[in-house]
Write an enzyme that holds these catalytic residues in place. Sequence first.
Site, PDB file in Angstrom:
ATOM      1  N   HIS A   9       0.836  -1.205   0.000  1.00  0.00           N
ATOM      2  CA  HIS A   9       0.000   0.000   0.000  1.00  0.00           C
ATOM      3  C   HIS A   9       0.874   1.261   0.000  1.00  0.00           C
ATOM      4  O   HIS A   9       0.587   2.240  -0.672  1.00  0.00           O
ATOM      5  CB  HIS A   9      -0.897   0.050   1.243  1.00  0.00           C
ATOM      6  CG  HIS A   9      -1.898  -1.066   1.325  1.00  0.00           C
ATOM      7  ND1 HIS A   9      -1.739  -2.139   2.167  1.00  0.00           N
ATOM      8  CD2 HIS A   9      -3.059  -1.265   0.665  1.00  0.00           C
ATOM      9  CE1 HIS A   9      -2.778  -2.961   2.032  1.00  0.00           C
ATOM     10  NE2 HIS A   9      -3.592  -2.457   1.123  1.00  0.00           N
TER      11      HIS A   9
ATOM     12  N   LYS B 262      -0.838  -5.938  -8.384  1.00  0.00           N
ATOM     13  CA  LYS B 262      -1.044  -7.231  -7.712  1.00  0.00           C
ATOM     14  C   LYS B 262      -2.470  -7.713  -7.990  1.00  0.00           C
ATOM     15  O   LYS B 262      -2.712  -8.875  -8.291  1.00  0.00           O
ATOM     16  CB  LYS B 262      -0.810  -7.053  -6.216  1.00  0.00           C
ATOM     17  CG  LYS B 262      -1.545  -8.041  -5.333  1.00  0.00           C
ATOM     18  CD  LYS B 262      -0.717  -9.180  -4.913  1.00  0.00           C
ATOM     19  CE  LYS B 262      -1.289  -9.904  -3.682  1.00  0.00           C
ATOM     20  NZ  LYS B 262      -2.678  -9.685  -3.393  1.00  0.00           N
TER      21      LYS B 262
END
Lengths: 313, 313
Positions: free
Chosen positions: A43, A182
Amino acid sequence: MAPKESPLIIRDKNQMRKWSRTMRSQGNIIALVPTMGYLHQGHLSLINEAHKHANLVAVSIYVNPGQFSPNEDLSTYPSDFQGDIQKLLSVPGGVDVVFNPINLYDYGEIDSGGEGVVVVEGDQVVSCIEKSGLGHETWVRVEKLEKGLCGMSRPVFFRGVATIVTKLFNIVEPDVAVFGKKDYQQWRVIQRMVRDLDFSIKVIGSEITRENDGLAMSSRNVHLSPEEREKALSINKSLSRAKSAAKDGQVQCEKLKNLVIQCITEAGGIIDYAEIVDQHSLEKKEFIKGPVVFCVAAWFGKVRLIDNMEINL
Amino acid sequence: MAPKESPLIIRDKNQMRKWSRTMRSQGNIIALVPTMGYLHQGHLSLINEAHKHANLVAVSIYVNPGQFSPNEDLSTYPSDFQGDIQKLLSVPGGVDVVFNPINLYDYGEIDSGGEGVVVVEGDQVVSCIEKSGLGHETWVRVEKLEKGLCGMSRPVFFRGVATIVTKLFNIVEPDVAVFGKKDYQQWRVIQRMVRDLDFSIKVIGSEITRENDGLAMSSRNVHLSPEEREKALSINKSLSRAKSAAKDGQVQCEKLKNLVIQCITEAGGIIDYAEIVDQHSLEKKEFIKGPVVFCVAAWFGKVRLIDNMEINL
């Protein structure tokens, strides 16, 4: 850029929009990084990426019930809001605002929605929202891209993602939004949605962040036992091997898929899917020619992990 | 307000958004009136309504192929752009901008959409867009409200309406949008969509405009022969009679429906539906208690007309 103070934390959607509009009216460019919290280095890399495209960064932290089916892991999805804020403080350039709403599907007017709980017919997909009785009934669907790969075993997932991202876009009104590669299919779904619905938002795909041993970072990794975690390394290892084989001339997708399936299965993983698809349409390929991406989902114990690798021959 | 000059005509969506953003940054409030052109007094009344809520009014003129199924009347839908502009000049306060795009589904990148023409499976709904091969695949669905009334015989209609309105909202970025209550279900679908997707737009429902003899104004009326037009008066007449009967104490919906069906059928119309439903949920009612709306669709020759009447006992 100097490190910033604690980010502003906003829970109310009207306040969030007001902040954005004020900032934009002053000439700022705003990037949104939507997350479900329990932040990790992956993140934080999205936030780094966001700083390259905007001078203000908003991070949303919201576990979206609309993308979970009632039998999935909504109730056990990890969360640690205070830990998340601490991590955000460590990012160079920081984060300007954290949008952390309580419930984005509660409009405080259940009665006008008719009978509340939606009656489910035939093959209709159902998320935790239909079961909630809150009367939300509008869904955004990217009808082709949502179907394959993760959409096979998670039929409500991309409908829920596209819908919550639309809501967040309408609340935060960002100029830029950053998604991780991802979640490759999710990134492509959002890109297509932004194009098809004419959102004036630049969608950025940010590269996968991996642990030192190659495991793709995921909030769900925390649920892996040490043994399962070790076994899960087979995903990235086998994808790397397949990529090498492709570069060495093996362009038959069936062969490359078997290599990956065998490697993960031998390590003790249970394959959900392993597919080589076109990078844009996500349609299955028989031979590698042109840019493809090798996408895998596999279970290790009770944890379902996904990973992927682009192959550009 | 003084009559305005000819409105600015914008065909490009980026130019449209630029106009809106510039105007808003100067403190203007923008209302959007979405239309499919072939304007009549009903549309002009929407523009009058728009002037009550905003100081700038944008009218979009775009016949949306996404809300027509391939067997519907897209190809014969009437149009008269120059006539429309003349009519807009007659509105007190005028119109500031007309957004008249060529094709809002052509993104100039067909190849990335995979195989172009969407393969249709099972009970999937299909509009003129799937048949176009342009690669658009994102749709907004208001899953409960889209199903009944017009949704029964026009399964792609509200999906197409919700999607094009989302696109127009994202391009024009208005503060206010005005819809006619003639298209009652459409108005409720848009209201619900705006709530569920967190659009920051005030949706106004504007009252039905009728000809002197009571016929609800519609662009499709032009296709009625004089005889059919005469017969079509039975819709409004019977709805008025049903409303009177309800006010006089007849609260059984079945009785009121029979009254309307009989009257229209005797006049030579063919009923598509005649339903008394809740004003918000659009769920069928057995007895009138609380605010309801009596919705009718009927064919006169090759023309399908809709009309409705709110009954607030």
